[in-house]
Design an enzyme around this catalytic site. Structure first.
Site, PDB file in Angstrom:
ATOM      1  N   GLN A  65      36.491  27.894  42.700  1.00  0.00           N
ATOM      2  CA  GLN A  65      36.750  28.857  43.789  1.00  0.00           C
ATOM      3  C   GLN A  65      37.991  28.464  44.589  1.00  0.00           C
ATOM      4  O   GLN A  65      38.786  29.321  44.995  1.00  0.00           O
ATOM      5  CB  GLN A  65      35.542  28.942  44.742  1.00  0.00           C
ATOM      6  CG  GLN A  65      34.179  28.917  44.100  1.00  0.00           C
ATOM      7  CD  GLN A  65      33.692  30.252  43.553  1.00  0.00           C
ATOM      8  OE1 GLN A  65      34.475  31.167  43.328  1.00  0.00           O
ATOM      9  NE2 GLN A  65      32.383  30.338  43.329  1.00  0.00           N
ATOM     10  N   GLU A 109      33.164  44.421  43.267  1.00  0.00           N
ATOM     11  CA  GLU A 109      32.238  43.746  42.337  1.00  0.00           C
ATOM     12  C   GLU A 109      31.359  44.825  41.695  1.00  0.00           C
ATOM     13  O   GLU A 109      30.784  45.649  42.403  1.00  0.00           O
ATOM     14  CB  GLU A 109      31.385  42.740  43.113  1.00  0.00           C
ATOM     15  CG  GLU A 109      30.131  42.251  42.387  1.00  0.00           C
ATOM     16  CD  GLU A 109      30.384  41.580  41.043  1.00  0.00           C
ATOM     17  OE1 GLU A 109      31.179  40.609  41.003  1.00  0.00           O
ATOM     18  OE2 GLU A 109      29.797  42.051  40.036  1.00  0.00           O
ATOM     19  N   ASP A 140      33.526  49.514  39.659  1.00  0.00           N
ATOM     20  CA  ASP A 140      34.320  48.973  38.552  1.00  0.00           C
ATOM     21  C   ASP A 140      35.742  48.670  39.033  1.00  0.00           C
ATOM     22  O   ASP A 140      36.437  49.555  39.548  1.00  0.00           O
ATOM     23  CB  ASP A 140      34.337  50.027  37.429  1.00  0.00           C
ATOM     24  CG  ASP A 140      35.125  49.557  36.213  1.00  0.00           C
ATOM     25  OD1 ASP A 140      35.013  50.187  35.150  1.00  0.00           O
ATOM     26  OD2 ASP A 140      35.843  48.538  36.333  1.00  0.00           O
ATOM     27  N   ASP A 159      38.407  37.341  39.660  1.00  0.00           N
ATOM     28  CA  ASP A 159      37.417  36.287  39.417  1.00  0.00           C
ATOM     29  C   ASP A 159      36.361  36.857  38.478  1.00  0.00           C
ATOM     30  O   ASP A 159      35.292  37.304  38.895  1.00  0.00           O
ATOM     31  CB  ASP A 159      36.797  35.872  40.760  1.00  0.00           C
ATOM     32  CG  ASP A 159      35.625  34.934  40.562  1.00  0.00           C
ATOM     33  OD1 ASP A 159      34.827  34.781  41.511  1.00  0.00           O
ATOM     34  OD2 ASP A 159      35.493  34.376  39.457  1.00  0.00           O
ATOM     35  N   ASP A 162      33.497  36.379  31.320  1.00  0.00           N
ATOM     36  CA  ASP A 162      34.305  36.297  30.099  1.00  0.00           C
ATOM     37  C   ASP A 162      34.513  37.675  29.480  1.00  0.00           C
ATOM     38  O   ASP A 162      33.825  38.625  29.838  1.00  0.00           O
ATOM     39  CB  ASP A 162      33.606  35.355  29.099  1.00  0.00           C
ATOM     40  CG  ASP A 162      33.491  33.958  29.681  1.00  0.00           C
ATOM     41  OD1 ASP A 162      32.358  33.458  29.818  1.00  0.00           O
ATOM     42  OD2 ASP A 162      34.531  33.396  30.054  1.00  0.00           O
TER      43      ASP A 162
HETATM   44  N1  LIG Z   1      32.805  33.040  40.625  1.00  0.00           N
HETATM   45  C1  LIG Z   1      32.175  32.874  39.364  1.00  0.00           C
HETATM   46  C2  LIG Z   1      33.099  32.319  38.362  1.00  0.00           C
HETATM   47  C3  LIG Z   1      33.107  33.058  37.076  1.00  0.00           C
HETATM   48  N2  LIG Z   1      34.086  32.473  36.208  1.00  0.00           N
HETATM   49  C4  LIG Z   1      33.832  32.422  34.799  1.00  0.00           C
HETATM   50  C5  LIG Z   1      32.394  32.302  34.453  1.00  0.00           C
HETATM   51  C6  LIG Z   1      32.168  32.184  32.959  1.00  0.00           C
HETATM   52  C7  LIG Z   1      32.986  31.056  32.356  1.00  0.00           C
HETATM   53  N3  LIG Z   1      32.755  30.960  30.950  1.00  0.00           N
HETATM   54  C8  LIG Z   1      34.433  31.191  32.702  1.00  0.00           C
HETATM   55  C9  LIG Z   1      34.651  31.297  34.182  1.00  0.00           C
END
Ligand SMILES: NCCCN[C@H]1CC[C@H](N)CC1
Length: 294
Positions: A65, A109, A140, A159, A162
């Site tokens: 973060q 979000e 979205d 943020d 995947d």
């Molecule tokens: N704030 C939550 C972070 C989400 N970031 C991803 C989560 C899944 C991971 N494989 C890669 C970073």
């Protein structure tokens, strides 16, 4: 559930799986978009899991973060308007709020369950929602950026989870183009950009797209997060045409009084500092070859 081990098995990292000892499952649900689970781990605090993939743990979330937020925001002199896409747990909001120059923070979000679960089980992360500058949009991010007026933001932070699942479109060129439009000249974007050890092909595609879309600078940085696959995660740092942005030398230090004034309740930075900011852009040769190819 019998306390045992959670293993993060996914086709995105074939043949390997990071495991955490489970003490207790605290929440299990299914939102409109994904499976949501929270468990108490034996050694990493509480853990948030989406579709079987670890999103954050209380013990090491600070690394991700803080870096995804301060790499872009400390690279421009006076960030005022910031957009967070994804980040429903609120951790990036908590970090953006450390910047006293920031006047308005939009967050988009897609999954309300992530917000609600984070507020219930991760109060020290979801504290970011308490900042009066924050406006939450449940929806979205692709549509949100399409609708955003040109030049609306100084910084956009993506943020995401995947590229398999709800976040897939956040890794594609049209989305990057909508970000470039929504940024002011010399504005900056930082996106979650996977692991150099696992995803060099994904990174290669992202770099190619970013070089076509962002006419300022395009950089890849990375950090260590023990509970992410391969223990490292990267970020794309790009700027639009306009005032030069040198990501490797932070111009905007989050100095002590900002910390104190803005965030008595969230405490000091645990991971980010200006040296680790610059170091984050140093790449191993196998990655340098792909990322800095002319
Ligand atoms: N704030 C939550 C972070 C989400 N970031 C991803 C989560 C899944 C991971 N494989 C890669 C970073």
């Amino acid at each position: 559930v019998i306390p045992g081990w959670f293993s993060e098995i996914s086709p995105m990292w074939p043949g390997e799986a990071h495991s955490l000892k489970v003490e207790k499952i605290l929440f299990q649900g299914k939102s409109d978009y994904q499976d949501v689970m929270v468990f108490q781990s034996a050694t990493y605090g509480k853990v948030l899991v989406l579709d079987g993939v670890i999103q954050l743990t209380e013990r090491d979330e600070c690394a991700y973060q803080e870096m995804i937020t301060h790499l872009p925001l400390c690279s421009i002199p006076n960030p005022k308007k910031v957009l967070v896409v994804g980040g429903g747990d609120g951790g990036v909001l908590r970090e953006v709020a450390r910047h006293s120059s920031v006047e308005h923070i939009d967050i988009c979000e897609i999954d309300k369950m992530v917000v609600d679960v984070s507020k219930e089980f991760f109060p020290d992360v979801a504290i970011g929602y308490e900042d009066p500058r924050v406006t939450l949009h449940i929806g979205d991010g692709v549509a949100f950026l399409k609708a955003a007026p040109e030049g609306s933001y100084d910084a956009v932070i993506v943020d995401s989870s995947d590229p398999i699942g709800p976040a897939q479109e956040l890794f594609e060129k049209p989305f990057f183009e909508s970000i470039a439009k929504a940024l002011r000249p010399g504005g900056v974007v930082c996106t979650q950009a996977e692991s150099m050890w696992l995803h060099m092909h994904i990174i290669e595609d992202i770099i190619t797209n970013c070089r076509q879309v962002f006419k300022g600078s395009v950089n890849y940085a990375w950090t260590t997060v023990p509970t992410y696959p391969s223990g490292v995660i990267g970020f794309m740092l790009c700027s639009t045409e306009g005032p030069e942005v040198d990501f490797k030398n932070p111009v905007n230090a989050i100095d002590a009084n900002d910390n104190e004034s803005q965030c008595k309740s969230v405490g000091p930075l645990k991971f980010y500092n200006r040296e680790i900011h610059s170091a984050a852009f140093c790449l191993p040769s196998f990655a340098k070859k792909v990322i800095e190819a002319k």
